[in-house]
Design an enzyme around this catalytic site. Structure first.
Site, PDB file in Angstrom:
ATOM      1  N   ASP A  93       1.595  67.123 -79.409  1.00 61.89           N
ATOM      2  CA  ASP A  93       1.286  67.632 -80.751  1.00 61.89           C
ATOM      3  C   ASP A  93       1.956  68.973 -81.036  1.00 61.89           C
ATOM      4  OD1 ASP A  93      -0.583  65.442 -80.885  1.00 61.89           O
ATOM      5  OD2 ASP A  93      -2.022  66.692 -79.809  1.00 61.89           O
ATOM      6  N   GLU A 118      -2.467  60.737 -89.922  1.00 58.39           N
ATOM      7  CA  GLU A 118      -3.057  61.949 -89.348  1.00 58.39           C
ATOM      8  C   GLU A 118      -1.972  63.007 -89.260  1.00 58.39           C
ATOM      9  OE1 GLU A 118      -4.464  61.341 -85.369  1.00 58.39           O
ATOM     10  OE2 GLU A 118      -2.738  60.171 -84.755  1.00 58.39           O
TER      11      GLU A 118
END
Length: 653
Positions: A35, A206
């Protein structure tokens, strides 16, 4: 064979380990980093990722165990510095202790302060995730978390964007909808209620990340309209939307890594896309951050790119160039080795293989020859082209199975400046494998070794190598070094000078390449006792994972994948074979064949569902072919699209 009677004294010649690893993708190899949010702060590129760890018990959510955050920085896109932990699930007052739920973060600067946003599992159980903020005076911390989460919002994957007029937006969420709020100037409280981001396509989304370029606002996000997440984007005239969906920038992974999470950043005039993959672990819950360059067309659209292993690092010809970290690779595969530090090799090479590594800086040196670290059981030829002009032809000798050597070849000319390298292959390439290459001047001596042996100098001090490459010396330095293998070493080896067998170093001169290869014999298994599938000699397309029964099993099996075993002993020809299988659905067909993938059929299994990927069942089939003592066995998998089954072991009787 080099064997010297020497004392077993281990001294280090110098600390050469680098945080950069390969400097190519993945960017960080000493720990897992998912991420990634990239930000330019004070002319330095910082990346704020999450941290995957191995789950030793049930922790976190959905198989992800993520306890803390580190921050990394670079000024050259090549050398990365780990600044250490900046926040942990056990250092935030409102976060549940040992919750292992610190998912994708973000960080941004405002008025000389650095605000780090993160989702976590709250002690009060008020939501699946709450979003908090920690504040620091420098990008690397220390960060002081607020005593409580941001009131009025809940969700995952926070992203902060500050517009030119000073308005502050916080985007977040995961599911069919993504949301945003405006923040107050304190960066810690919300100014508006959550609003749905309009104009996005359906299906799961997301990880929002927003940036502005030429008066256009780019809303980017992982999107899963199919079997896994691709990186997509939409464009609008306001940070509040609505946005017009434009398409994908990066295709979804096809190897079992369901997630992707990203950021875009402009640094030193280039636009970069940061993302993650499971390159090192082969496990979708232990990911590593990567980066590639992106481009905008004249209308401001982002053309789709392909993820490369080449990445964004600056490569120079006098350093080891990892051939498995390619810009383009077709009609060949990359396989991870068993080296202690992450390492991959290129194999399944043929005359149709297309291998390219772009943007290598040859500077203005007078290059004389190149060296390739290769393995091959048959003779082969590799032509190396620089900007499509023939640079060298490397004649690869026949070697023993599993042996690696440095093979040297002269350069037809000395390139200068930035060069794209490409490779062409001929001869018997079935067992050819490539690791790395390096260009040398006529005055240099290059020394390398296989990963499973150690070298020592004249004083019996251990010679440390940078990960999976060689060391360069002058002729005088090399003569003083006198590398050798201790006679007491568990693994002995053979020495080669310019790829030819040698027993002493007296003849080494400048311009030579010297390599030591392990002569460790391969481990053989009694076919009637059985062998774990993970102890294959070779494979195509599969991965190895921990098994509920203990040990390892082979998984992520798709149509056309196979295992090859040439490490089985057959004292007599068997009549039956049993395999351990797990599958949540009708898994397809397993064929056992001899000598080659499409060789004579030995046995066949129709795989039915067993109730899950770790619910194991043993099935037996009669053998229809005669097997000799050292037969080469292929286990071939066939079926429909998607993952078919897991396999634990193979046993003949």
């Amino acid at each position: 064979m080099m064997k010297l009677n020497c004392k077993n004294l281990l001294f280090f010649l110098g600390w050469v380990w680098s945080i950069a690893g390969y400097s190519q993708n993945p960017l960080i190899t000493h720990r897992f980093s998912a991420d990634p949010t990239a930000r330019v702060m004070n002319d330095t590129l910082f990346v704020f990722p999450s941290s995957d760890t191995t789950c030793t018990q049930i922790k976190g959510n959905n198989g992800f165990c993520m306890p803390d955050y580190h921050v990394y920085s670079t000024t050259d896109l090549t050398t990365w510095k780990d600044h250490g932990e900046i926040l942990s699930h056990n250092t935030v007052p409102w976060v549940e202790e040992n919750s292992y739920g610190m998912w994708a973060p973000d960080c941004i600067e405002k008025d000389g302060k650095y605000y780090f946003y993160f989702p976590a599992m709250p002690k009060d159980g008020s939501a699946f995730r709450r979003i908090g903020v920690a504040v620091a005076d420098t990008p690397t911390g220390p960060y002081t978390p607020e005593n409580s989460y941001i009131e009025g919002i809940e969700g995952i994957d926070p992203n902060v964007f500050i517009d030119d007029d000073g308005s502050i937006f916080l985007y977040f969420g995961g599911g069919e909808n993504l949301f945003y709020v405006e923040l107050n100037q304190d960066m810690k409280t919300i100014k508006t209620k959550p609003q749905k981001v309009e104009g996005l396509p359906s299906k799961y989304k997301e990880g929002p990340f927003v940036f502005k370029r030429k008066d256009k606002y780019y809303f980017t996000f992982p999107h899963a309209p199919g079997p896994a997440e691709e990186i997509s984007y939409a464009v609008g005239d306001s940070p509040r939307g609505p946005f017009e969906y434009k398409g994908k920038v990066l295709e979804h992974w096809k190897d079992g890594c369901w997630t992707n999470h990203h950021s875009f950043v402009e640094y030193k005039g280039e636009w970069l896309l940061f993302y993650h993959h499971m390159d090192i672990s082969g496990n979708k819950h232990r990911r590593s951050m990567c980066a590639d360059r992106i481009y905008f067309d004249e209308d401001g659209n982002i053309p789709e790119i392909k993820a490369t292993q080449r990445g964004i690092a600056a490569l120079t010809a006098n350093n080891a160039i990892q051939l498995d970290r390619y810009s383009v690779l077709e009609n060949a595969t990359v396989t991870k080795t068993n080296a202690a530090t992450p390492n991959w090799i290129v194999k399944r090479i043929s005359e149709k293989t297309q291998l390219e590594i772009n943007e290598i800086n040859f500077e203005n040196n007078k290059w004389d020859h190149l060296a390739l670290f290769v393995s091959s059981q048959e003779k082969a030829t590799i032509e190396v082209l620089a900007n499509n002009k023939k640079l060298s032809a490397v004649e690869v000798p026949k070697m023993k199975e599993g042996e690696w050597r440095l093979v040297k070849a002269p350069l037809l000319f000395s390139p200068e400046g930035m060069v794209d390298l490409s490779f062409q292959f001929s001869g018997n390439t079935e067992f050819l494998a490539l690791d790395w290459m390096q260009c040398l001047t006529r005055k240099q001596v290059l020394l390398s070794k296989s990963y499973d042996i150690d070298l020592f100098n004249a004083a019996n001090q251990k010679i440390l190598f940078q990960a999976n490459q060689g060391n360069i010396y002058s002729e005088k330095e090399f003569r003083q070094l006198k590398p050798h293998i201790l006679s007491t070493s568990l693994v002995q080896g053979e020495m080669h000078i310019n790829s030819e067998n040698a027993v002493h170093l007296d003849g080494v001169k400048k311009g030579d390449v010297v390599s030591f290869s392990s002569d460790k014999s391969r481990k053989m298994y009694d076919a009637f006792v059985g062998i774990e599938a993970a102890n294959y000699s070779d494979q195509e397309g599969v991965m190895v994972e921990s098994c509920k029964l203990g040990g390892k099993n082979v998984g992520y099996i798709e149509n056309g994948d196979y295992l090859m075993f040439n490490n089985l002993l057959f004292p007599h020809s068997p009549k039956k074979v049993t395999i351990g299988i797990a599958s949540p659905n009708k898994g397809g067909i397993v064929e056992i064949r001899k000598e080659k993938v499409d060789g004579e059929l030995v046995a066949s299994f129709n795989i039915d569902q067993t109730g899950g990927w770790q619910n194991w069942s043993s099935i037996t089939s009669d053998i229809t072919a005669h097997l000799v003592e050292d037969e080469k066995i292929y286990v071939v998998f066939k079926g429909d699209k998607g993952f078919l089954m897991n396999i634990k072991d193979v046993r003949f009787e």
